[in-house]
Structures are given as C-alpha cells and as structure tokens.
Design an enzyme around this catalytic site. Sequence first.
Site, PDB file in Angstrom:
ATOM      1  N   HIS A  60       0.820  -1.221   0.000  1.00  0.00           N
ATOM      2  CA  HIS A  60       0.000   0.000   0.000  1.00  0.00           C
ATOM      3  C   HIS A  60       0.848   1.263   0.000  1.00  0.00           C
ATOM      4  O   HIS A  60       0.324   2.348  -0.248  1.00  0.00           O
ATOM      5  CB  HIS A  60      -1.060  -0.030   1.110  1.00  0.00           C
ATOM      6  CG  HIS A  60      -0.603   0.374   2.470  1.00  0.00           C
ATOM      7  ND1 HIS A  60      -0.260  -0.530   3.452  1.00  0.00           N
ATOM      8  CD2 HIS A  60      -0.451   1.583   3.034  1.00  0.00           C
ATOM      9  CE1 HIS A  60       0.080   0.129   4.552  1.00  0.00           C
ATOM     10  NE2 HIS A  60      -0.034   1.415   4.329  1.00  0.00           N
ATOM     11  N   ASP A 114       0.172  -7.485   1.543  1.00  0.00           N
ATOM     12  CA  ASP A 114       0.592  -6.081   1.592  1.00  0.00           C
ATOM     13  C   ASP A 114       2.115  -6.031   1.628  1.00  0.00           C
ATOM     14  O   ASP A 114       2.723  -5.720   2.653  1.00  0.00           O
ATOM     15  CB  ASP A 114      -0.028  -5.413   2.831  1.00  0.00           C
ATOM     16  CG  ASP A 114       0.097  -3.902   2.796  1.00  0.00           C
ATOM     17  OD1 ASP A 114       0.525  -3.365   1.752  1.00  0.00           O
ATOM     18  OD2 ASP A 114      -0.240  -3.264   3.815  1.00  0.00           O
ATOM     19  N   SER A 200       3.736   2.613   8.293  1.00  0.00           N
ATOM     20  CA  SER A 200       3.477   1.583   7.292  1.00  0.00           C
ATOM     21  C   SER A 200       4.697   1.292   6.442  1.00  0.00           C
ATOM     22  O   SER A 200       5.440   2.199   6.085  1.00  0.00           O
ATOM     23  CB  SER A 200       2.362   2.026   6.346  1.00  0.00           C
ATOM     24  OG  SER A 200       1.134   1.727   6.904  1.00  0.00           O
TER      25      SER A 200
HETATM   26  N1  ARG Z   1      -1.672   2.165   7.382  1.00  0.00           N
HETATM   27  C1  ARG Z   1      -0.748   2.889   8.173  1.00  0.00           C
HETATM   28  C2  ARG Z   1       0.239   3.637   7.321  1.00  0.00           C
HETATM   29  O1  ARG Z   1       0.022   3.751   6.145  1.00  0.00           O
HETATM   30  C3  ARG Z   1      -0.115   2.069   9.244  1.00  0.00           C
HETATM   31  C4  ARG Z   1      -1.119   1.538  10.141  1.00  0.00           C
HETATM   32  C5  ARG Z   1      -0.586   0.837  11.306  1.00  0.00           C
HETATM   33  N2  ARG Z   1      -1.531   1.059  12.325  1.00  0.00           N
HETATM   34  C6  ARG Z   1      -1.544   0.470  13.493  1.00  0.00           C
HETATM   35  N3  ARG Z   1      -2.425   0.870  14.351  1.00  0.00           N
HETATM   36  N4  ARG Z   1      -0.721  -0.489  13.790  1.00  0.00           N
HETATM   37  O2  ARG Z   1       1.173   4.237   7.815  1.00  0.00           O
END
Ligand code: ARG
Length: 239
Positions: A60, A114, A200
Amino acid sequence: MRISALVLAVLVLAATPAAAVVGGREAADQPWVVALYDANGNFYCGGALIAADKVLTAAHCTVERTAFGTHERRAGDIRVVAGRRDLGRKDGREARVSIVWRHPDFRSAAQGDDIATLTLVEKLPYRPVPLGEAGPGDVGTVLGWGRTAELAPPSPTLREVDLPVLDDQACGRVLEGFRPDAMLCAGYPDGGRDACEGDSGGPLTVRGALVGIVSYGKGCARAGLPGAYTRVSRYRDRI
Ligand code: ARG
C-alpha cells in the site's frame, strides 16, 4: 474558527505523551531502516533494506489514494532515504528506485499480500537486515517515523516500541479478515503501544531479524486492537 483549531491542536499535543510510533522511545541508529519520500519531497512510509539495493515495504506504500482515485506510484516518484535517523538532517543516503514490484494479489492492506520491493539504482553501504520468523510468545520491535498518537504529526526522529506477537486465534477474533498464513498481529490488551500512520511499510523485528511489515490497524494503540503486519516468512521465495 482559527482560534478554536489552535486551542484544539494545543490540547491534543499537550495530551499526547512525547512518545512513539505510539508509546515508544527514541531508536538507536539503524541505517537499514529507510524512509520513503514522494515526488513532492514528502515523507510518507517506512521500509527496510534487505539487500544493498533492495527495500522491502508495504504494497500500500506503492499506491497513492487521493480524492480522485487510486494510482500506482512509479519508480521515478519514490525516493528512498537510508542511514538518516533524524529526517530533519541531511546525513545518510538518498537513492532512486529503478523497479517497483508489488504483490500481484494485493488489493488492500486488510485483505493482505501487503508487500512490495523497491529495487534501487545503486547499492547502499549499509548492512541489510536478515529475514526471520516470529510466533506467539515473541516480543517484536517496530521502528518508524510515524505518528506518536492518532492525532499527532509524524515524528522527525526514528522511534521504536516493543510489542508482544499474539497468537493467530487472538488476532482473528479482533481483526476482520485476518489471514494467519500471511499476517501477524501484535499489541497489548490495554493498547497504549502500537505502530501508527506513517509507520506503514516499516519493520517489525524479532531477535534482529525482519519478521513483519507494518500494514494496518484501526486507529492506533487502542485497547483490544492489535496492529496487523505482513508475515514476511510467507513471502520469502518471492522477494
Ligand atoms: N496504514 C498505516 C500507514 O500507512 C499504518 C497503520 C498501522 N496502524 C496500526 N495501528 N498499527 O502508515
């Protein structure tokens, strides 16, 4: 309106422990942890150097979602920064990307797969992180420049937090669509410590080996809601 937004910002910052990743600490220098920048020079994801010229990150982090839809980030639009703990400085190395490989089955973080690799145009002079495996009972370390609370900005300096890896049943009970073969989850029952937005693509390590990629979570560090990670060992033959 302006004033109340300012007051709110001050309250939020005051209420936020100076920590994170959420609930973490300042990380030691780990040059293999990389930051990804977009074509406008904005930091947006983490990653890990797994070979002198290869970065492992989240799929992503190779697509961009805007109000107008989703598009794939081109290799030329991603910049990798390694060896730089403090993103406000100019040390370390910046490298361009020649090839983006995204798992062909990737649809969304919550559906898994992912995972992506970025091949760099040059080899970087840093020791890459080895790949490993983790299971329940292990305590992993997440590293990143992500938000230090749900409403806080990303951290200018690299932070880390230790989290217990949970067993697959526990993950499956709280994460809808959890795939034990392809995902890991980690966190404390009471929350308080977690990865957050901006982390992420970054690493979850156990015993110095890369076992997970920060993938998704509902909010950050909420009680009863562990974070989800791509299970790196499952993809060993493809990366
Ligand atoms: N989707 C998030 C990003 O793009 C990371 C999410 C991780 N979240 C969590 N609560 N562990 O940075």
